[in-house]
Design an enzyme around this catalytic site. Structure first.
Site, PDB file in Angstrom:
ATOM      1  N   TYR A 258      -4.586  19.793 -34.888  1.00  0.00           N
ATOM      2  CA  TYR A 258      -5.096  18.759 -33.976  1.00  0.00           C
ATOM      3  C   TYR A 258      -4.098  18.564 -32.846  1.00  0.00           C
ATOM      4  O   TYR A 258      -2.960  18.149 -33.080  1.00  0.00           O
ATOM      5  CB  TYR A 258      -5.292  17.468 -34.778  1.00  0.00           C
ATOM      6  CG  TYR A 258      -5.914  16.300 -34.043  1.00  0.00           C
ATOM      7  CD1 TYR A 258      -6.536  16.443 -32.818  1.00  0.00           C
ATOM      8  CD2 TYR A 258      -5.873  15.033 -34.620  1.00  0.00           C
ATOM      9  CE1 TYR A 258      -7.120  15.346 -32.169  1.00  0.00           C
ATOM     10  CE2 TYR A 258      -6.439  13.937 -33.989  1.00  0.00           C
ATOM     11  CZ  TYR A 258      -7.056  14.104 -32.769  1.00  0.00           C
ATOM     12  OH  TYR A 258      -7.616  13.020 -32.134  1.00  0.00           O
TER      13      TYR A 258
ATOM     14  N   ILE B 239     -15.399  18.025 -32.710  1.00  0.00           N
ATOM     15  CA  ILE B 239     -15.069  17.068 -33.765  1.00  0.00           C
ATOM     16  C   ILE B 239     -15.227  15.712 -33.103  1.00  0.00           C
ATOM     17  O   ILE B 239     -14.435  15.341 -32.237  1.00  0.00           O
ATOM     18  CB  ILE B 239     -13.665  17.303 -34.330  1.00  0.00           C
ATOM     19  CG1 ILE B 239     -13.627  18.688 -35.003  1.00  0.00           C
ATOM     20  CG2 ILE B 239     -13.293  16.215 -35.331  1.00  0.00           C
ATOM     21  CD1 ILE B 239     -12.269  19.085 -35.566  1.00  0.00           C
TER      22      ILE B 239
ATOM     23  N   THR C  36     -10.451   7.985 -36.246  1.00  0.00           N
ATOM     24  CA  THR C  36     -11.655   7.166 -36.247  1.00  0.00           C
ATOM     25  C   THR C  36     -11.867   6.502 -37.597  1.00  0.00           C
ATOM     26  O   THR C  36     -12.358   5.374 -37.679  1.00  0.00           O
ATOM     27  CB  THR C  36     -12.880   8.023 -35.875  1.00  0.00           C
ATOM     28  OG1 THR C  36     -12.589   8.744 -34.672  1.00  0.00           O
ATOM     29  CG2 THR C  36     -14.117   7.176 -35.677  1.00  0.00           C
TER      30      THR C  36
ATOM     31  N   LYS D 246      -8.477  21.556 -32.943  1.00  0.00           N
ATOM     32  CA  LYS D 246      -9.181  20.450 -32.320  1.00  0.00           C
ATOM     33  C   LYS D 246      -8.378  20.115 -31.066  1.00  0.00           C
ATOM     34  O   LYS D 246      -7.268  19.597 -31.144  1.00  0.00           O
ATOM     35  CB  LYS D 246      -9.260  19.226 -33.240  1.00  0.00           C
ATOM     36  CG  LYS D 246      -9.950  18.023 -32.584  1.00  0.00           C
ATOM     37  CD  LYS D 246      -9.942  16.784 -33.453  1.00  0.00           C
ATOM     38  CE  LYS D 246     -10.588  15.611 -32.685  1.00  0.00           C
ATOM     39  NZ  LYS D 246     -10.564  14.352 -33.459  1.00  0.00           N
TER      40      LYS D 246
END
Length: 302
Positions: free
Chosen positions: A135, A202, A49, A163
């Site tokens: 992740y 998250i 992001t 995540k």
């Protein structure tokens, strides 16, 4: 490790740009201050992001250092120092910790994919450096981090948790094994938290709605979750971060400047988003009153 494991709302913070296409630190600081005011526990700096993949390593590490220096102690600073290249990930992670980040976000090698043994070796090397979230986002990496990978890694002293973008059943399974999980899918994060016992989320959506996402993690409020669903889906109508960038530009929170290859949502998509944002009070989202913006309002920088 306790403050990291206690963090239930972590925002994958947007990196804003100036008219010339450089990092806009002034606006970045304003965005982070609003996250702090809403009670967000931490930020991922230079994540997907935050367009870390569009930043040079100098920019990326500067932003981690800036965040740690200015906001360390007020919220957790998690630097996205993962890489497709193990040597590069090691160097970036060492530099990130040297400049004061609290933890790293690490990803499995993408595109140049490797074997299960290679993935384990990659993560072991970066975990040796300091605390890290792993992740799992197979839609971007092309490789699912299955329990046969995560369970051995979870025994490392610096392993914080995962995540997880592979769904709530995976999260439920890990949490039952005592492996901490944060949802990587905003639209599933409420059920993940209140039904599958995740540690939190998250989040992309919390860039725009930090206060509402704080409530979503803290309160078992199915009505609020339902209220946010359509907007969450709109925020992923194109590959992230296209929609969240466009939304923050529409609310005036950041300048309407994209780094290519990202471009704004189409006018039809912006019209849909404006209708969705109009259902919220202006003090519920970051920025001022939402407006449509014309195609000519957007600036594209390479």
């Amino acid at each position: 490790m306790k403050p990291l494991k206690d963090a239930s709302l972590i925002t994958a913070i947007k990196t804003p740009f100036t008219h010339s296409g450089d990092i806009d630190l002034h606006t970045y600081d304003l965005l982070v201050e609003q996250q702090i005011a809403a009670g967000v526990d931490g930020i991922i700096v230079g994540g997907t992001t935050g367009e870390g993949h569009l930043l040079s390593w100098e920019e990326h590490l500067m932003l981690i250092a800036h965040s740690a220096n200015k906001f360390g102690g007020r919220l957790l600073i998690i630097g996205n120092t993962g890489s497709n290249n193990t040597r590069e990930a090691i160097k970036a992670t060492e530099n990130g910790f040297a400049t004061g980040m609290d933890a790293a976000l690490q990803i499995n090698p993408y595109y140049g994919r490797t074997s299960t043994g290679g993935v384990l070796a990659h993560f072991s090397r970066v975990l040796d450096i300091g605390p890290a979230f792993i992740y799992n986002v197979p839609g971007r990496t092309g490789q699912d981090l299955t329990p046969e990978i995560i369970e051995p890694l979870s025994k490392h002293q610096h392993f914080i948790g995962v995540k997880e973008c592979a769904g709530n059943e995976r999260i439920r399974y890990y949490e039952q094994q005592g492996i901490a999980c944060w949802s990587g899918n905003d639209d599933e994060s409420f059920a993940g938290r209140h039904q599958c016992n995740s540690h939190g989320v998250i989040s992309v959506t919390s860039n725009l709605f930090p206060g509402l996402m704080r409530r979503l993690m803290d309160d078992n409020d199915a009505e609020l979750n339902e209220r946010l669903q359509q907007t969450m889906h709109w925020l992923f109508c194109e590959p992230n971060p296209i929609a969240i960038n466009t939304a923050l530009m529409m609310t005036g929170a950041v300048l309407p400047v994209f780094r290519l290859p990202y471009q704004a949502l189409s006018q039809a998509q912006r019209e849909q988003g404006l209708a969705l944002l109009s259902a919220f009070a202006s003090d519920e989202y970051v920025g001022d009153q939402a407006q449509l913006l014309a195609d000519s309002d957007f600036i594209y920088r390479a």
